[in-house]
Design a protein around this motif. Structure first.
Motif, PDB file in Angstrom:
ATOM      1  N   ILE A 167      35.405  46.360  27.854  1.00 17.81           N
ATOM      2  CA  ILE A 167      35.357  47.727  28.359  1.00 17.81           C
ATOM      3  C   ILE A 167      36.643  48.425  27.924  1.00 17.81           C
ATOM      4  O   ILE A 167      37.744  48.022  28.304  1.00 17.81           O
ATOM      5  N   ASP A 168      36.494  49.477  27.134  1.00 18.26           N
ATOM      6  CA  ASP A 168      37.633  50.172  26.543  1.00 18.26           C
ATOM      7  C   ASP A 168      38.658  50.604  27.596  1.00 18.26           C
ATOM      8  O   ASP A 168      39.858  50.400  27.417  1.00 18.26           O
ATOM      9  N   PHE A 169      38.204  51.178  28.688  1.00 19.94           N
ATOM     10  CA  PHE A 169      39.128  51.646  29.725  1.00 19.94           C
ATOM     11  C   PHE A 169      39.945  50.486  30.290  1.00 19.94           C
ATOM     12  O   PHE A 169      41.158  50.629  30.512  1.00 19.94           O
ATOM     13  N   ILE A 170      39.323  49.353  30.505  1.00 27.13           N
ATOM     14  CA  ILE A 170      40.043  48.195  31.060  1.00 27.13           C
ATOM     15  C   ILE A 170      41.050  47.662  30.043  1.00 27.13           C
ATOM     16  O   ILE A 170      42.157  47.270  30.411  1.00 27.13           O
ATOM     17  N   ASN A 171      40.677  47.679  28.769  1.00 27.12           N
ATOM     18  CA  ASN A 171      41.624  47.264  27.732  1.00 27.12           C
ATOM     19  C   ASN A 171      42.844  48.181  27.725  1.00 27.12           C
ATOM     20  O   ASN A 171      43.979  47.719  27.588  1.00 27.12           O
ATOM     21  N   LYS A 172      42.617  49.482  27.879  1.00 23.75           N
ATOM     22  CA  LYS A 172      43.730  50.439  27.927  1.00 23.75           C
ATOM     23  C   LYS A 172      44.578  50.233  29.178  1.00 23.75           C
ATOM     24  O   LYS A 172      45.810  50.308  29.124  1.00 23.75           O
TER      25      LYS A 172
ATOM     26  N   ILE B   2      41.006  40.902  34.955  1.00 28.30           N
ATOM     27  CA  ILE B   2      40.638  39.483  34.880  1.00 28.30           C
ATOM     28  C   ILE B   2      39.140  39.302  35.032  1.00 28.30           C
ATOM     29  O   ILE B   2      38.515  38.522  34.307  1.00 28.30           O
ATOM     30  N   ASP B   3      38.528  40.014  35.952  1.00 26.49           N
ATOM     31  CA  ASP B   3      37.086  39.892  36.160  1.00 26.49           C
ATOM     32  C   ASP B   3      36.328  40.256  34.886  1.00 26.49           C
ATOM     33  O   ASP B   3      35.396  39.549  34.487  1.00 26.49           O
ATOM     34  N   ALA B   4      36.728  41.330  34.228  1.00 24.43           N
ATOM     35  CA  ALA B   4      36.067  41.741  32.983  1.00 24.43           C
ATOM     36  C   ALA B   4      36.240  40.671  31.903  1.00 24.43           C
ATOM     37  O   ALA B   4      35.275  40.333  31.197  1.00 24.43           O
ATOM     38  N   LEU B   5      37.429  40.127  31.779  1.00 24.91           N
ATOM     39  CA  LEU B   5      37.671  39.096  30.776  1.00 24.91           C
ATOM     40  C   LEU B   5      36.875  37.835  31.058  1.00 24.91           C
ATOM     41  O   LEU B   5      36.300  37.236  30.149  1.00 24.91           O
TER      42      LEU B   5
ATOM     43  N   ASP C 275      44.639  59.886  41.435  1.00 26.39           N
ATOM     44  CA  ASP C 275      43.556  60.484  42.216  1.00 26.39           C
ATOM     45  C   ASP C 275      42.868  61.623  41.482  1.00 26.39           C
ATOM     46  O   ASP C 275      41.925  62.215  42.008  1.00 26.39           O
ATOM     47  N   SER C 276      43.334  61.930  40.267  1.00 27.21           N
ATOM     48  CA  SER C 276      42.677  62.980  39.484  1.00 27.21           C
ATOM     49  C   SER C 276      41.247  62.552  39.189  1.00 27.21           C
ATOM     50  O   SER C 276      40.938  61.359  39.090  1.00 27.21           O
ATOM     51  N   SER C 277      40.379  63.525  39.041  1.00 27.34           N
ATOM     52  CA  SER C 277      38.963  63.194  38.816  1.00 27.34           C
ATOM     53  C   SER C 277      38.771  62.441  37.504  1.00 27.34           C
ATOM     54  O   SER C 277      37.928  61.558  37.412  1.00 27.34           O
ATOM     55  N   GLU C 278      39.576  62.760  36.474  1.00 23.65           N
ATOM     56  CA  GLU C 278      39.424  62.088  35.185  1.00 23.65           C
ATOM     57  C   GLU C 278      39.700  60.590  35.308  1.00 23.65           C
ATOM     58  O   GLU C 278      38.903  59.754  34.889  1.00 23.65           O
ATOM     59  N   PHE C 279      40.861  60.241  35.875  1.00 22.26           N
ATOM     60  CA  PHE C 279      41.222  58.831  36.011  1.00 22.26           C
ATOM     61  C   PHE C 279      40.233  58.116  36.920  1.00 22.26           C
ATOM     62  O   PHE C 279      39.740  57.038  36.601  1.00 22.26           O
ATOM     63  N   ASP C 280      39.923  58.732  38.051  1.00 22.55           N
ATOM     64  CA  ASP C 280      39.013  58.121  39.017  1.00 22.55           C
ATOM     65  C   ASP C 280      37.629  57.884  38.410  1.00 22.55           C
ATOM     66  O   ASP C 280      37.022  56.835  38.629  1.00 22.55           O
ATOM     67  N   THR C 281      37.142  58.824  37.631  1.00 17.67           N
ATOM     68  CA  THR C 281      35.827  58.682  36.998  1.00 17.67           C
ATOM     69  C   THR C 281      35.821  57.513  36.019  1.00 17.67           C
ATOM     70  O   THR C 281      34.881  56.709  36.010  1.00 17.67           O
TER      71      THR C 281
ATOM     72  N   LYS D 247      31.868  49.927  37.878  1.00 18.34           N
ATOM     73  CA  LYS D 247      30.404  49.891  37.975  1.00 18.34           C
ATOM     74  C   LYS D 247      29.799  48.972  36.918  1.00 18.34           C
ATOM     75  O   LYS D 247      28.873  48.216  37.211  1.00 18.34           O
ATOM     76  N   ILE D 248      30.337  49.014  35.705  1.00 21.48           N
ATOM     77  CA  ILE D 248      29.846  48.129  34.640  1.00 21.48           C
ATOM     78  C   ILE D 248      30.008  46.675  35.060  1.00 21.48           C
ATOM     79  O   ILE D 248      29.101  45.850  34.876  1.00 21.48           O
TER      80      ILE D 248
END
Length: 119
Positions: A102-107, A93-96, A35-41, A48-49
């Motif tokens: 998307i770098d964040f999704i890969n991480k 899965i949706d991104a793939l 719930d931290s702003s960093e992770f949530d952002t 959104k992408i």
């Protein structure tokens, strides 16, 4: 590169989610960290992408979210944890499937494949 089918098969396997979510972990503190702003952002930006792509969520992503929610809830009894994790896995899965790198999704996926829960 990992494919949506490979991710889906991992989620459906008997041991992938079990190895992550059967650990004796303080899930509440991990959920609080998410719930931290960093992770949530970062999570919201990735979401959104995918939404801006214009195509609806894929059937495979929906099915992965349903399977993972049910299994994680069965393992932990924690519906919030099951919801967050199933949303993560559906997003991967949706991104793939939509061929969005998307770098964040890969991480995010990397953390799951290492046996962790992103937070």
């Amino acid at each position: 590169m990992t494919t949506a089918d490979e991710v889906f098969q991992k989620i459906k396997s008997d041991n992938f989610l079990h190895e992550i979510f059967s650990q004796n972990t303080n899930w509440e503190s991990m959920l609080d960290a998410r719930d931290s702003s960093e992770f949530d952002t970062l999570w919201s930006a990735a979401y959104k992408i995918i939404q801006e792509d214009g195509r609806p969520e894929t059937l495979k992503a929906k099915e992965a979210r349903e399977i993972s929610f049910k299994r994680i809830f069965q393992l932990t009894g924690n519906s919030e944890l099951a919801g967050y994790a199933s949303d993560d896995l559906g997003l991967v899965i949706d991104a793939l499937e939509k061929k969005l790198d998307i770098d964040f999704i890969n991480k995010l996926w990397g953390i799951y494949t290492s046996g962790g829960f992103p937070h």
